[in-house]
Enzyme design. Sequence first.
Site, PDB file in Angstrom:
ATOM      1  N   GLY A  17       0.787  -1.233   0.000  1.00  0.00           N
ATOM      2  CA  GLY A  17       0.000   0.000   0.000  1.00  0.00           C
ATOM      3  C   GLY A  17       0.814   1.275   0.000  1.00  0.00           C
ATOM      4  O   GLY A  17       0.323   2.326   0.428  1.00  0.00           O
ATOM      5  N   SER A  18       2.043   1.221  -0.535  1.00  0.00           N
ATOM      6  CA  SER A  18       2.832   2.467  -0.557  1.00  0.00           C
ATOM      7  C   SER A  18       2.226   3.481  -1.523  1.00  0.00           C
ATOM      8  O   SER A  18       2.313   4.699  -1.285  1.00  0.00           O
ATOM      9  CB  SER A  18       4.305   2.189  -0.891  1.00  0.00           C
ATOM     10  N   ASN A  19       1.612   3.017  -2.592  1.00  0.00           N
ATOM     11  CA  ASN A  19       0.933   3.968  -3.493  1.00  0.00           C
ATOM     12  C   ASN A  19      -0.294   4.573  -2.820  1.00  0.00           C
ATOM     13  O   ASN A  19      -0.566   5.765  -2.978  1.00  0.00           O
ATOM     14  CB  ASN A  19       0.555   3.286  -4.812  1.00  0.00           C
ATOM     15  N   ARG A  70     -15.425 -14.764 -10.957  1.00  0.00           N
ATOM     16  CA  ARG A  70     -14.905 -13.395 -10.891  1.00  0.00           C
ATOM     17  C   ARG A  70     -16.059 -12.392 -10.978  1.00  0.00           C
ATOM     18  O   ARG A  70     -16.052 -11.355 -10.321  1.00  0.00           O
ATOM     19  CB  ARG A  70     -13.937 -13.200 -12.056  1.00  0.00           C
ATOM     20  N   ARG A  96      -5.838  -8.660  -8.535  1.00  0.00           N
ATOM     21  CA  ARG A  96      -6.915  -9.404  -9.202  1.00  0.00           C
ATOM     22  C   ARG A  96      -7.220  -8.689 -10.506  1.00  0.00           C
ATOM     23  O   ARG A  96      -7.164  -7.459 -10.573  1.00  0.00           O
ATOM     24  CB  ARG A  96      -8.207  -9.377  -8.370  1.00  0.00           C
ATOM     25  N   ASN A 112      -5.245   2.543 -12.775  1.00  0.00           N
ATOM     26  CA  ASN A 112      -4.274   1.575 -12.256  1.00  0.00           C
ATOM     27  C   ASN A 112      -2.877   2.131 -12.472  1.00  0.00           C
ATOM     28  O   ASN A 112      -2.666   2.963 -13.362  1.00  0.00           O
ATOM     29  CB  ASN A 112      -4.418   0.253 -13.022  1.00  0.00           C
ATOM     30  N   HIS A 114       1.051   0.734 -13.202  1.00  0.00           N
ATOM     31  CA  HIS A 114       1.792  -0.461 -13.618  1.00  0.00           C
ATOM     32  C   HIS A 114       3.285  -0.129 -13.638  1.00  0.00           C
ATOM     33  O   HIS A 114       3.679   0.914 -14.172  1.00  0.00           O
ATOM     34  CB  HIS A 114       1.322  -0.897 -15.013  1.00  0.00           C
ATOM     35  N   ASP A 150      -3.777  -4.451 -18.410  1.00  0.00           N
ATOM     36  CA  ASP A 150      -2.903  -3.272 -18.543  1.00  0.00           C
ATOM     37  C   ASP A 150      -2.972  -2.653 -19.937  1.00  0.00           C
ATOM     38  O   ASP A 150      -1.958  -2.201 -20.483  1.00  0.00           O
ATOM     39  CB  ASP A 150      -1.443  -3.642 -18.182  1.00  0.00           C
ATOM     40  N   GLU A 179       6.449   6.075  -9.138  1.00  0.00           N
ATOM     41  CA  GLU A 179       5.025   5.765  -8.959  1.00  0.00           C
ATOM     42  C   GLU A 179       4.404   6.720  -7.944  1.00  0.00           C
ATOM     43  O   GLU A 179       3.304   7.233  -8.136  1.00  0.00           O
ATOM     44  CB  GLU A 179       4.842   4.315  -8.487  1.00  0.00           C
TER      45      GLU A 179
HETATM   46  C1  GRF Z   1       3.437  -1.339  -7.502  1.00  0.00           C
HETATM   47  O1  GRF Z   1       4.671  -1.702  -8.064  1.00  0.00           O
HETATM   48  C2  GRF Z   1       2.430  -1.090  -8.582  1.00  0.00           C
HETATM   49  O2  GRF Z   1       2.998  -0.571  -9.743  1.00  0.00           O
HETATM   50  C3  GRF Z   1       1.893  -2.468  -8.850  1.00  0.00           C
HETATM   51  O3  GRF Z   1       1.835  -3.083  -7.599  1.00  0.00           O
HETATM   52  C4  GRF Z   1       2.800  -2.486  -6.741  1.00  0.00           C
HETATM   53  C5  GRF Z   1       2.045  -2.014  -5.528  1.00  0.00           C
HETATM   54  O4  GRF Z   1       2.901  -1.484  -4.544  1.00  0.00           O
HETATM   55  N1  GRF Z   1       0.607  -2.392  -9.511  1.00  0.00           N
HETATM   56  P1  GRF Z   1       2.274  -0.854  -3.236  1.00  0.00           P
HETATM   57  O5  GRF Z   1       1.375  -1.916  -2.609  1.00  0.00           O
HETATM   58  O6  GRF Z   1       1.510   0.374  -3.631  1.00  0.00           O
HETATM   59  O7  GRF Z   1       3.458  -0.540  -2.356  1.00  0.00           O
END
Ligand code: GRF
Length: 207
Positions: A17-19, A70, A96, A112, A114, A150, A179
């Site tokens: 969950g760093s993003n 799904r 997923r 999303n 990527h 993607d 990111e």
């Molecule tokens: C990231 O590398 C993102 O690009 C990919 O999954 C990873 C998630 O990282 N879709 P985080 O959980 O946000 O740290």
Amino acid sequence: MTTGGHINLGVLVSGNGSNLQSIIDRIETGGINADIACVISNNPDAFGLIRARRHDIPVIIHQNRGFDSRQDYDAALVAILRDHGVQLVVLAGFMRLLSEIMVNAFPNAIINIHPALLPSFPGLHAQKQALDYGVRFSGCTVHFVDCGTDTGPIILQSVVPVQQGDTEDSLSARILEEEHRIYPEAVRLFCEGKLKISGRHVQILSS
Ligand code: GRF
């Protein structure tokens, strides 16, 4: 497409969950006119859930088990997102694939990130794919989500040079820094109504 006002986000995570954290931080410093209405995870152990709780964001664990398909899983997911008034779905390491049930429920309102320069290296282990291929540059891509893997229209990309001796971990760490810069920026642009999609092209409107 949503324009201008205050936007409710639903963030979907499966892991660290760093993003998610980068988006929380940008909202809290006033950089994005949005609230995170809920954080949803298919993994009860996702660290992203702890991050959300630390910021008093409602969390929902929506596990895979108990659903025959799904589509059934996604129909329940749509109901949760609607219950929370979500207008933009933000996939942040959600492991997923989404079915047409989700994609059609939130047209042009799922994004999303990527960890590669799409359309190169879609799917899993994108950083390893890039290293194995021998590219000199990789990076990350924020895109709208369609029913492919993607494949949706690209919003923002950032280039990260591959260095001699890079490992999957070292390259991933440098890509992740980018990111954390472009994902909150893409969310901001969406929330300000500045993204206009025509076919595959996303135009970024100036104010
Ligand atoms: C990231 O590398 C993102 O690009 C990919 O999954 C990873 C998630 O990282 N879709 P985080 O959980 O946000 O740290």
